[in-house]
Design a protein around this motif. Structure first.
Motif, mmCIF file in Angstrom:
data_model
loop_
_atom_site.group_PDB
_atom_site.id
_atom_site.type_symbol
_atom_site.label_atom_id
_atom_site.label_comp_id
_atom_site.label_asym_id
_atom_site.label_seq_id
_atom_site.Cartn_x
_atom_site.Cartn_y
_atom_site.Cartn_z
ATOM 1 N N GLY A 1 -0.758 -3.825 -0.732
ATOM 2 C CA GLY A 1 -0.145 -3.872 -2.082
ATOM 3 C C GLY A 1 -0.278 -2.745 -2.920
ATOM 4 O O GLY A 1 -0.477 -1.542 -2.268
ATOM 5 N N GLY A 2 -0.029 -3.123 -4.185
ATOM 6 C CA GLY A 2 -0.088 -1.724 -5.030
ATOM 7 C C GLY A 2 -1.570 -1.606 -5.430
ATOM 8 O O GLY A 2 -1.714 -0.506 -6.053
ATOM 9 N N THR A 3 -2.302 -2.697 -5.509
ATOM 10 C CA THR A 3 -3.768 -2.594 -5.942
ATOM 11 C C THR A 3 -4.923 -2.313 -4.726
ATOM 12 O O THR A 3 -5.905 -1.587 -4.928
ATOM 13 C CB THR A 3 -4.234 -3.634 -7.042
ATOM 14 O OG1 THR A 3 -2.878 -3.570 -7.903
ATOM 15 C CG2 THR A 3 -5.638 -3.313 -7.465
ATOM 16 N N SER A 4 -4.476 -3.142 -3.780
ATOM 17 C CA SER A 4 -5.668 -3.321 -2.669
ATOM 18 C C SER A 4 -5.083 -3.560 -1.464
ATOM 19 O O SER A 4 -3.946 -4.092 -1.319
ATOM 20 C CB SER A 4 -6.571 -4.511 -2.932
ATOM 21 O OG SER A 4 -5.990 -5.650 -3.080
ATOM 22 N N ALA A 5 -5.911 -3.541 -0.467
ATOM 23 C CA ALA A 5 -5.488 -3.477 0.994
ATOM 24 C C ALA A 5 -6.637 -4.682 1.574
ATOM 25 O O ALA A 5 -7.773 -4.517 1.466
ATOM 26 C CB ALA A 5 -5.307 -2.301 1.941
ATOM 27 N N GLY B 1 -0.661 1.111 -3.268
ATOM 28 C CA GLY B 1 0.478 2.028 -3.714
ATOM 29 C C GLY B 1 0.132 2.596 -5.263
ATOM 30 O O GLY B 1 0.776 3.756 -5.270
ATOM 31 N N GLY B 2 -0.337 1.822 -5.782
ATOM 32 C CA GLY B 2 -0.905 2.153 -7.332
ATOM 33 C C GLY B 2 -1.995 2.862 -7.542
ATOM 34 O O GLY B 2 -2.543 3.317 -8.674
ATOM 35 N N GLY C 1 3.415 -5.318 3.748
ATOM 36 C CA GLY C 1 3.159 -5.272 2.135
ATOM 37 C C GLY C 1 3.900 -4.040 1.657
ATOM 38 O O GLY C 1 4.485 -3.185 2.241
ATOM 39 N N GLY C 2 4.257 -4.177 0.260
ATOM 40 C CA GLY C 2 4.658 -3.008 -0.398
ATOM 41 C C GLY C 2 4.306 -1.719 -0.080
ATOM 42 O O GLY C 2 4.903 -0.617 -0.424
ATOM 43 N N GLY C 3 2.840 -1.675 -0.011
ATOM 44 C CA GLY C 3 2.325 -0.270 0.354
ATOM 45 C C GLY C 3 1.950 -0.090 1.781
ATOM 46 O O GLY C 3 1.366 1.063 2.019
ATOM 47 N N ALA C 4 2.990 -0.567 2.587
ATOM 48 C CA ALA C 4 2.645 -0.312 4.384
ATOM 49 C C ALA C 4 2.823 1.069 4.396
ATOM 50 O O ALA C 4 2.640 1.545 5.446
ATOM 51 C CB ALA C 4 3.356 -1.551 5.139
#
Length: 524
Positions: free
Chosen positions: A280-284, A322-323, A419-422
């Motif tokens: 995600g944006g904060t964690s995996a 991602g963040g 997820g958005g950070g994939a």
């Protein structure tokens, strides 16, 4: 002619993004969206639902809506909006040595625990009473709780084997205090193991106001948008509960986000056995799928520092998204540090590629060619290539280590990235047969919620000597199947997904703990 309601709406609220999809009767995504999670998550839910239904020609075809949410988890972790709880344990004289909430973090205990008492009652594993239930003390306890706490948690020794004392205690408390003082009973929340089950029940009671706000917000949103649908929330194990059940058992939704992603990845990639990393944006979060469902943790699970024993997926989490913030000390050969803090949902404004001041892993991924279509690469001209290389090497090393820790054997398995950070996941990793980005992988969590099924489970101790192993297992399967049907599963399509037998050699009578889970698609 009966109105066709063949579409499902799936919504999942994460720390950074709120995703929504509409799925047709064949399990295909026809509309999807990803919006930023808002400070009040209900606003983000409204935005996401509005975006997808505006793209549907006939909203009357929507029949079911499913929500996966982090509200209860965040309330526990942030120590906010929790109710004060009276705690009643029915187990004396066998459990006086350890008081309720004895091993809780002090700040959480001070916030949640009101009055607590251990009284006579409870059962042995075979249903034999430990002591008669002390009804007079329950009445006095109920009177003391009135006006002092917002809910009561009742736990009883071996209540999954015999629920009588918990049900009697609940009836007495309601008679004394009325229905306005809700009572959480441990046999409805946790499995065997008194202290962990008691902890889960206390947390459940503390989340009732949070749950009511989430459930009402979700139902009101659907009603305000003119949607006539059945509504559900997703549970920790990837299955569904009605909004009415979620109102009573909110702790069972804790951890549902990663599970939704794993179930969604499974269906999108058409694989049943693989590792899944949800970035995600904060964690995996990384977990493993076995026969299409997340492997459940066999260890006691901690939620906000509290040991519990309800169903949770076996996951490893790390501050990688991602963040996630990337720092450099300014020296040409200086160290690069990554996270664990993150700009979260502000990545769309704070990341350097979006004109913001903060170097994030999304910026690094864009500079290294793994991400496109997000931000302006020209804004990264001042970032040295060595910094990006060091940061992306850290990402690759962390993902590889997490995957190896999660694998049950040395046999290479595919790794699915969702997820958005994939985009942060490399195309090749040692120890994995392949890396897969399923179609619609960025909204796999919402898709997992939309396709979730109803389930039932039992966790009991049987005496194989009293009847036979075969009779006990047949009874357990029937009970789990009946529970799944009561939860909304189609009676003709329920299947047993797991049977676990744990011999209890320390008790007489051939005792064996049996855990059975049944799952089935929702009835029309």
């Amino acid at each position: 002619m009966k109105e066709m309601k063949d579409l499902r709406l799936g919504v999942d609220v994460g720390g950074t993004n709120t995703d929504a999809v509409v799925v047709d009767g064949n399990g295909h995504i026809i509309v999807e969206t990803k919006t930023a999670t808002t400070p009040d998550p209900i606003d983000g839910i409204i935005d996401a639902i509005t975006t997808v239904i505006d793209q549907i020609d006939d909203t009357s075809r929507l029949g079911k809506a499913m929500l996966g949410t982090t509200h209860p988890t965040n309330a526990i972790i942030r120590r906010r909006d929790l109710d004060r709880v009276g705690v009643l344990r029915l187990a004396a004289p066998s459990s006086l040595g350890v008081r309720p909430s004895a091993n809780w973090p002090e700040d959480l205990r001070d916030l949640v625990i009101g009055r607590s008492q251990i009284i006579e009652g409870g059962f042995e594993y075979d249903g034999t009473p430990i002591a008669p239930l002390d009804e007079d003390t329950i009445r006095r306890f109920a009177g003391e709780c009135a006006g002092d706490v917002s809910a009561v948690a009742v736990s009883c020794a071996f209540s999954p084997a015999c629920t009588d004392h918990e049900l009697q205690a609940a009836a007495i408390i309601e008679a004394e205090c009325g229905a306005d003082l809700p009572v959480s009973l441990s046999h409805t929340v946790g499995s065997l193991g008194l202290l962990e089950r008691e902890n889960a029940t206390i947390l459940n009671a503390s989340l009732l106001t949070v749950a009511r706000r989430v459930v009402n917000g979700f139902r009101d949103t659907l009603a305000d948008l003119g949607l006539d649908v059945e509504s559900f929330l997703t549970q920790n194990d990837g299955t569904l509960m009605t909004v009415e059940e979620a109102d009573r058992y909110p702790v069972l939704t804790v951890g549902s986000g990663p599970t939704n992603s794993m179930r969604g990845a499974c269906a999108l990639a058409k694989l049943t056995d693989a590792l899944v990393i949800d970035v995600g944006g904060t964690s995996a979060d990384i977990g493993i799928l076995v026969n299409g469902f997340p492997r459940e943790s066999t260890a006691a699970v901690e939620v906000g520092g509290v040991r519990t024993n309800f169903r949770m997926p076996d996951l490893i989490s790390v501050g990688l998204g991602g963040g996630t913030i990337v720092r450099h000390d300014g020296e040409a050969d200086g160290d690069v540090s990554v996270g664990p803090d993150s700009v979260g949902y502000r990545v769309i404004s704070d990341a350097m590629c979006m004109g913001g001041p903060t170097l994030t892993l999304s910026d690094v991924s864009l500079a290294m060619g793994r991400l496109d279509g997000f931000g302006d690469p020209s804004l990264l001209g001042g970032v040295e290539n060595e910094i990006c290389e060091a940061a992306i090497a850290w990402v690759d090393e962390r993902i590889g280590v997490l995957g190896e820790r999660m694998k049950a054997s040395s046999t290479p398995l595919p790794l699915m990235a969702v997820g958005g950070g994939a985009h942060l996941v490399p195309a090749e990793l040692a120890g994995f047969s392949e890396v897969i980005w399923p179609p619609h992988h960025s909204v796999a969590n919402a898709f997992g919620a939309a396709i979730a099924e109803a389930a039932g489970s039992i966790d009991k101790v049987y005496s194989y000597d009293a009847t036979s192993r075969e009779d006990c297992l047949r009874s357990a399967r029937e009970e789990a199947t009946d529970a799944a049907i009561r939860a909304g599963a189609n009676a003709g399509e329920v299947r047993i997904t797991s049977v676990v037998e744990i011999p209890m050699t320390y008790v007489p009578g051939g005792g064996c703990r049996v855990i059975v889970k049944a799952v089935g698609p929702l009835a029309a």
